[in-house]
Design a protein around this motif. Structure first.
Motif, short mmCIF file in Angstrom:
data_model
loop_
_atom_site.label_atom_id
_atom_site.label_comp_id
_atom_site.label_asym_id
_atom_site.label_seq_id
_atom_site.Cartn_x
_atom_site.Cartn_y
_atom_site.Cartn_z
N ASN A 232 -23.88 -15.19 11.76
CA ASN A 232 -23.20 -16.21 10.75
C ASN A 232 -22.32 -15.31 9.83
OD1 ASN A 232 -25.50 -14.57 9.93
ND2 ASN A 232 -25.99 -15.92 8.06
N MET B 149 -22.76 -25.45 11.40
CA MET B 149 -22.27 -24.86 10.21
C MET B 149 -23.46 -23.78 9.58
SD MET B 149 -20.61 -27.94 8.07
CE MET B 149 -21.87 -29.07 8.11
N THR B 150 -24.71 -24.13 9.71
CA THR B 150 -25.65 -23.26 9.35
C THR B 150 -25.75 -21.89 10.13
OG1 THR B 150 -27.15 -24.94 9.05
CG2 THR B 150 -28.24 -22.87 9.22
N PRO C 288 -21.14 -20.72 10.97
CA PRO C 288 -19.97 -21.17 10.30
C PRO C 288 -18.46 -20.68 10.50
CG PRO C 288 -21.37 -19.40 9.03
CD PRO C 288 -22.04 -19.69 10.32
N HIS C 289 -18.40 -19.40 11.12
CA HIS C 289 -17.00 -18.75 11.49
C HIS C 289 -16.42 -19.51 12.45
CE1 HIS C 289 -16.76 -15.48 8.40
NE2 HIS C 289 -18.02 -15.56 8.55
N GLN D 23 -25.43 -25.77 3.23
CA GLN D 23 -24.46 -25.57 4.25
C GLN D 23 -23.26 -25.29 3.47
OE1 GLN D 23 -26.93 -27.60 4.81
NE2 GLN D 23 -27.64 -26.56 6.37
N LEU E 152 -20.71 -21.89 4.12
CA LEU E 152 -19.35 -21.91 4.53
C LEU E 152 -18.58 -21.49 3.40
CD1 LEU E 152 -19.12 -25.83 5.49
CD2 LEU E 152 -18.64 -23.88 6.98
#
Length: 451
Positions: free
Chosen positions: A16, A96-97, A100-101, A130, A134
């Protein structure tokens, strides 16, 4: 083992973060796109890949991009629909959790392709963790030179913002989302004009789902032709499925499109079968708004062919004997579940979430909820079943946005396939309060129908 494109590194510690994501090949697709491809060539790659919208509609993503109007001197926008409010669907939140990238990289590629210099990720209001994830990822990408002014020295500028929504199901509809993003009440707009011509702030806008945008990363990395080799027919690539209900192994799975439904439910690689040794009764294959199917119809088509996890195979037979891929919210019901109670529960949701703009939806969802409540709690009559069918027909196709259809289809399909269970609730109202109808004949083999 099935090939994974989005969740390849899901178990890598620190994936993440920008540093680890970059070590695992992250942002190579941005470098390739900006340094070797023109915006139009990126659009063409996405077209050739066969990628279809992963939010529910299944519309070809590259074609949607090509519709974007490009008037001189007018800004264009890309908006990511991360509202994910469809009951039974949680794959975007998962992505997304944990990675995210992947979304940020996809946003840069898609924004470049569309000529957008400002883009937004609209996240459901309840998903504040989230939002923070982000925002942290965007800051990392900007510090590394992948966002902001003159990205990678190629003369392309992009600012990316995260906007939490109000937590309304209706804001999953793209024009209601745009209204909300502008600070207004999330009511759908009448179309045309379509967002591609007049969207955010009346400027040309593309709205895409989280998974659709993230999928552009492997398309650019691997090439459109390689991506298109995965899957079958017009269902190319991989798909994230949110599996829940009475399964031994619920969770988010990345499948190659074309996987047999039976293998997805029963193989150890995926859901591991029905929990507690029970038998499968029914499945909602694509989130609460798609037609429910009994066990025998979700495993095989009326022609006797194995049902596959593709847009075409799930829809085989139309609404008479098929369903939809939808957003991939796969909910399995075992023999102890009550279809009437489930349908009432879904209808309560749609009544609550209707924006009220269209009277067929505003009034009709309330009527369906009341009638289903009557049947579920032992006060129904046989005429109520036909009344539900009639109301669902009056709603379907008569509203500005698809929420009306989403409310009507589950009711119509439940009665179509499980009418005897509804009738039992009416004839055995007191008994229905003590036990459920059971598996009945819903898993019995069907006689194949000649095509």
């Amino acid at each position: 083992m099935a090939r994974k494109l989005l969740l390849t590194h899901i178990d890598v510690p620190g994936i993440n973060t920008f540093e680890v994501y970059r070590q695992k090949g992250g942002y190579r697709a941005v470098e390739k796109a900006l340094k070797t491809l023109t915006p139009d060539e990126v659009v063409e790659e996405v077209k050739k890949s066969g990628l279809r919208g992963r939010g529910g509609a299944g519309f070809p993503t590259g074609m949607k991009w090509s519709f974007l109007a490009k008037p001189e001197g007018v800004p264009r926008y890309l908006v990511c629909n991360a509202d994910e409010s469809e009951p039974g669907t949680f794959k975007d939140r998962y992505l997304m959790t944990h990675i995210p990238h992947a979304l940020i990289e996809g946003m840069i590629i898609a924004s470049y392709a569309l000529g957008a210099n400002t883009s937004y990720i609209y996240v459901r209001g309840e998903m504040m963790p989230q939002v923070r994830i982000l925002e942290r990822a965007i800051a990392e990408a900007k510090n590394a030179g992948f966002l902001g002014k003159n990205i990678l020295g190629r003369g392309y500028d992009l600012e990316l913002y995260v906007q939490p929504g109000g937590g309304a199901y209706i804001c999953g509809e793209e024009t209601a989302l745009l209204e909300s993003l502008e600070g207004k009440r999330g009511n759908p707009r009448i179309k045309p004009p379509f967002p591609a011509v007049s969207g955010l702030y009346n400027c040309p806008t593309v709205v895409n789902n989280v998974e659709s945008i993230a999928a552009t990363v492997p398309i650019i990395n691997e090439g459109a032709e390689e991506y298109a080799k995965i899957g079958i027919e017009r269902s190319t690539g991989t798909k994230l499925i949110s599996a829940s209900g009475n399964l031994n192994k619920p969770g988010v799975y990345e499948i190659e499109l074309g996987l047999p439904v039976e293998e997805f439910i029963y193989s150890d690689e995926y859901c591991g079968g029905i929990a507690n040794g029970k038998r499968l009764k029914a499945v909602v294959a694509g989130g609460s708004s798609v037609p429910i199917l009994p066990a025998n119809l979700i495993l095989k088509t009326l022609k006797g062919e194995s049902r596959l996890m593709t847009y075409e195979s799930l829809a085989d037979g139309g609404f008479q004997s098929g369903t939809m891929m939808g957003s991939g919210g796969f909910i399995a019901f075992d023999e102890d579940q009550c279809v009437v109670r489930n349908t009432w529960n879904f209808t309560r949701f749609y009544h609550h979430e209707s924006c009220g703009q269209c009277s067929p939806c505003r009034e009709g969802t309330g009527w369906m909820e009341k009638v289903l409540h009557r049947i579920e709690f032992g006060h129904g009559s046989f005429s109520d079943i036909d009344l539900l069918v009639d109301v669902s027909k009056k709603i379907e196709g008569n509203t500005i946005c698809p929420l009306g259809d989403a409310a009507a289809w589950p009711v119509a399909s439940a009665i179509r396939h499980f009418r005897d269970e509804f009738e039992w609730h009416i004839t055995s109202g007191q008994e229905a309060q003590r036990r459920n109808y059971g598996l009945a004949h819903y898993a019995d083999p069907l006689e194949p129908v000649a095509s």
